[in-house]
Design a protein around this motif. Sequence first.
Motif, PDB file in Angstrom:
ATOM      1  N   GLU A  72      17.243   4.899  53.861  1.00 55.15           N
ATOM      2  CA  GLU A  72      17.709   4.405  52.564  1.00 55.15           C
ATOM      3  C   GLU A  72      18.102   5.530  51.612  1.00 55.15           C
ATOM      4  O   GLU A  72      18.612   5.273  50.521  1.00 55.15           O
ATOM      5  N   ALA A  73      17.906   6.768  52.001  1.00 62.52           N
ATOM      6  CA  ALA A  73      18.116   7.911  51.101  1.00 62.52           C
ATOM      7  C   ALA A  73      19.567   8.316  50.936  1.00 62.52           C
ATOM      8  O   ALA A  73      19.869   9.223  50.154  1.00 62.52           O
ATOM      9  N   ASP A  74      20.499   7.696  51.641  1.00 63.41           N
ATOM     10  CA  ASP A  74      21.923   7.985  51.509  1.00 63.41           C
ATOM     11  C   ASP A  74      22.234   9.465  51.762  1.00 63.41           C
ATOM     12  O   ASP A  74      22.952  10.112  51.003  1.00 63.41           O
ATOM     13  N   HIS A  75      21.640  10.001  52.817  1.00 63.07           N
ATOM     14  CA  HIS A  75      21.903  11.372  53.270  1.00 63.07           C
ATOM     15  C   HIS A  75      21.524  12.441  52.251  1.00 63.07           C
ATOM     16  O   HIS A  75      22.148  13.503  52.189  1.00 63.07           O
ATOM     17  N   ARG A  76      20.485  12.173  51.450  1.00 67.18           N
ATOM     18  CA  ARG A  76      19.968  13.150  50.492  1.00 67.18           C
ATOM     19  C   ARG A  76      18.461  12.979  50.394  1.00 67.18           C
ATOM     20  O   ARG A  76      17.959  11.876  50.459  1.00 67.18           O
ATOM     21  N   CYS A  77      17.765  14.071  50.210  1.00 64.65           N
ATOM     22  CA  CYS A  77      16.326  13.979  50.037  1.00 64.65           C
ATOM     23  C   CYS A  77      16.016  13.274  48.716  1.00 64.65           C
ATOM     24  O   CYS A  77      16.514  13.685  47.668  1.00 64.65           O
ATOM     25  N   PRO A  78      15.195  12.223  48.750  1.00 67.87           N
ATOM     26  CA  PRO A  78      14.852  11.533  47.506  1.00 67.87           C
ATOM     27  C   PRO A  78      13.974  12.373  46.587  1.00 67.87           C
ATOM     28  O   PRO A  78      13.859  12.084  45.401  1.00 67.87           O
ATOM     29  N   SER A  79      13.397  13.443  47.102  1.00 65.66           N
ATOM     30  CA  SER A  79      12.530  14.289  46.295  1.00 65.66           C
ATOM     31  C   SER A  79      13.283  15.451  45.644  1.00 65.66           C
ATOM     32  O   SER A  79      13.171  15.682  44.447  1.00 65.66           O
ATOM     33  N   CYS A  80      14.064  16.193  46.433  1.00 64.48           N
ATOM     34  CA  CYS A  80      14.725  17.394  45.899  1.00 64.48           C
ATOM     35  C   CYS A  80      16.246  17.293  45.867  1.00 64.48           C
ATOM     36  O   CYS A  80      16.924  18.207  45.401  1.00 64.48           O
ATOM     37  N   ASP A  81      16.819  16.210  46.373  1.00 64.62           N
ATOM     38  CA  ASP A  81      18.254  15.951  46.384  1.00 64.62           C
ATOM     39  C   ASP A  81      19.032  16.848  47.348  1.00 64.62           C
ATOM     40  O   ASP A  81      20.252  16.911  47.290  1.00 64.62           O
ATOM     41  N   ALA A  82      18.355  17.547  48.243  1.00 65.81           N
ATOM     42  CA  ALA A  82      19.057  18.351  49.251  1.00 65.81           C
ATOM     43  C   ALA A  82      19.888  17.421  50.130  1.00 65.81           C
ATOM     44  O   ALA A  82      19.420  16.350  50.520  1.00 65.81           O
ATOM     45  N   PRO A  83      21.117  17.798  50.444  1.00 69.47           N
ATOM     46  CA  PRO A  83      21.937  16.945  51.305  1.00 69.47           C
ATOM     47  C   PRO A  83      21.477  17.002  52.758  1.00 69.47           C
ATOM     48  O   PRO A  83      21.116  18.067  53.262  1.00 69.47           O
ATOM     49  N   PHE A  84      21.450  15.836  53.399  1.00 64.66           N
ATOM     50  CA  PHE A  84      21.134  15.726  54.820  1.00 64.66           C
ATOM     51  C   PHE A  84      22.438  15.523  55.584  1.00 64.66           C
ATOM     52  O   PHE A  84      23.373  14.911  55.084  1.00 64.66           O
ATOM     53  N   ASN A  85      22.475  15.976  56.812  1.00 62.78           N
ATOM     54  CA  ASN A  85      23.658  15.835  57.652  1.00 62.78           C
ATOM     55  C   ASN A  85      23.837  14.372  58.046  1.00 62.78           C
ATOM     56  O   ASN A  85      23.004  13.823  58.767  1.00 62.78           O
ATOM     57  N   SER A 116       7.494  10.350  59.357  1.00 64.93           N
ATOM     58  CA  SER A 116       7.949  10.954  60.607  1.00 64.93           C
ATOM     59  C   SER A 116       9.233  11.757  60.435  1.00 64.93           C
ATOM     60  O   SER A 116       9.825  12.191  61.410  1.00 64.93           O
ATOM     61  N   VAL A 117       9.658  11.940  59.188  1.00 62.00           N
ATOM     62  CA  VAL A 117      10.854  12.716  58.887  1.00 62.00           C
ATOM     63  C   VAL A 117      10.467  13.742  57.829  1.00 62.00           C
ATOM     64  O   VAL A 117       9.762  13.422  56.872  1.00 62.00           O
ATOM     65  N   LEU A 118      10.934  14.969  58.013  1.00 65.68           N
ATOM     66  CA  LEU A 118      10.581  16.063  57.100  1.00 65.68           C
ATOM     67  C   LEU A 118      11.832  16.661  56.490  1.00 65.68           C
ATOM     68  O   LEU A 118      12.773  17.013  57.197  1.00 65.68           O
ATOM     69  N   CYS A 119      11.838  16.793  55.165  1.00 65.59           N
ATOM     70  CA  CYS A 119      12.903  17.543  54.486  1.00 65.59           C
ATOM     71  C   CYS A 119      12.539  19.017  54.578  1.00 65.59           C
ATOM     72  O   CYS A 119      11.505  19.442  54.064  1.00 65.59           O
ATOM     73  N   GLY A 120      13.377  19.791  55.221  1.00 61.77           N
ATOM     74  CA  GLY A 120      13.118  21.220  55.370  1.00 61.77           C
ATOM     75  C   GLY A 120      13.316  22.005  54.095  1.00 61.77           C
ATOM     76  O   GLY A 120      12.827  23.126  53.976  1.00 61.77           O
ATOM     77  N   ALA A 121      14.010  21.427  53.124  1.00 62.45           N
ATOM     78  CA  ALA A 121      14.251  22.132  51.866  1.00 62.45           C
ATOM     79  C   ALA A 121      13.022  22.122  50.963  1.00 62.45           C
ATOM     80  O   ALA A 121      12.749  23.100  50.274  1.00 62.45           O
ATOM     81  N   CYS A 122      12.258  20.997  50.968  1.00 63.15           N
ATOM     82  CA  CYS A 122      11.123  20.900  50.043  1.00 63.15           C
ATOM     83  C   CYS A 122       9.814  20.468  50.707  1.00 63.15           C
ATOM     84  O   CYS A 122       8.819  20.287  50.013  1.00 63.15           O
ATOM     85  N   ASP A 123       9.820  20.270  52.018  1.00 63.39           N
ATOM     86  CA  ASP A 123       8.636  19.865  52.782  1.00 63.39           C
ATOM     87  C   ASP A 123       8.156  18.445  52.471  1.00 63.39           C
ATOM     88  O   ASP A 123       7.025  18.086  52.794  1.00 63.39           O
ATOM     89  N   THR A 124       9.000  17.619  51.877  1.00 64.26           N
ATOM     90  CA  THR A 124       8.641  16.224  51.645  1.00 64.26           C
ATOM     91  C   THR A 124       8.709  15.464  52.957  1.00 64.26           C
ATOM     92  O   THR A 124       9.672  15.588  53.712  1.00 64.26           O
ATOM     93  N   GLU A 125       7.659  14.693  53.228  1.00 63.89           N
ATOM     94  CA  GLU A 125       7.631  13.862  54.421  1.00 63.89           C
ATOM     95  C   GLU A 125       8.040  12.442  54.039  1.00 63.89           C
ATOM     96  O   GLU A 125       7.610  11.915  53.018  1.00 63.89           O
ATOM     97  N   LEU A 126       8.877  11.836  54.880  1.00 59.42           N
ATOM     98  CA  LEU A 126       9.422  10.514  54.622  1.00 59.42           C
ATOM     99  C   LEU A 126       9.116   9.571  55.778  1.00 59.42           C
ATOM    100  O   LEU A 126       9.008  10.006  56.924  1.00 59.42           O
ATOM    101  N   THR A 127       9.038   8.289  55.475  1.00 57.12           N
ATOM    102  CA  THR A 127       8.999   7.280  56.527  1.00 57.12           C
ATOM    103  C   THR A 127      10.436   7.061  57.009  1.00 57.12           C
ATOM    104  O   THR A 127      11.398   7.457  56.330  1.00 57.12           O
ATOM    105  N   VAL A 128      10.591   6.413  58.136  1.00 60.29           N
ATOM    106  CA  VAL A 128      11.940   6.118  58.631  1.00 60.29           C
ATOM    107  C   VAL A 128      12.727   5.288  57.619  1.00 60.29           C
ATOM    108  O   VAL A 128      13.870   5.629  57.299  1.00 60.29           O
TER     109      VAL A 128
END
Length: 112
Positions: free
Chosen positions: A81-94, A64-76
């Motif tokens: 648990e990702a520590d404000h970074r995409c676990p797939s591409c390492d893009a920082p989240f706000n 239900s969560v989408l990384c806009g940098a790499c289109d990876t979909e994540l569960t809540v």
Amino acid sequence: MTGPPVHGVDVDSETRCAHYHTDRDVVAFSFDCCEGYYPCFRCHEETTDHEAAPWPRERFDECSVLCGACDTELTVPEYLEADHRCPSCDAPFNPGCRAHADRYFEVEESVE
């Protein structure tokens, strides 16, 4: 963007919108009431005719969560648990998105 549809106001290719558009605003959320993703709760308010329903705890095993940098979909849980970074591409989240977590998904009282 080639991933799932993202609805909102002035959404760019990495899910930034008219309301949140810093380098770190590359995450979008699904609501239990709608198909697709929204960059923020304000986009949902402005583009739908109903109140947003946060993602329910019983659906936390579904993405239900989408990384806009790499289109990876994540569960809540993966997102939290990702520590404000995409676990797939390492893009920082706000990290500020956590302040609105209760608008996006059911949270425990202690989450801040």
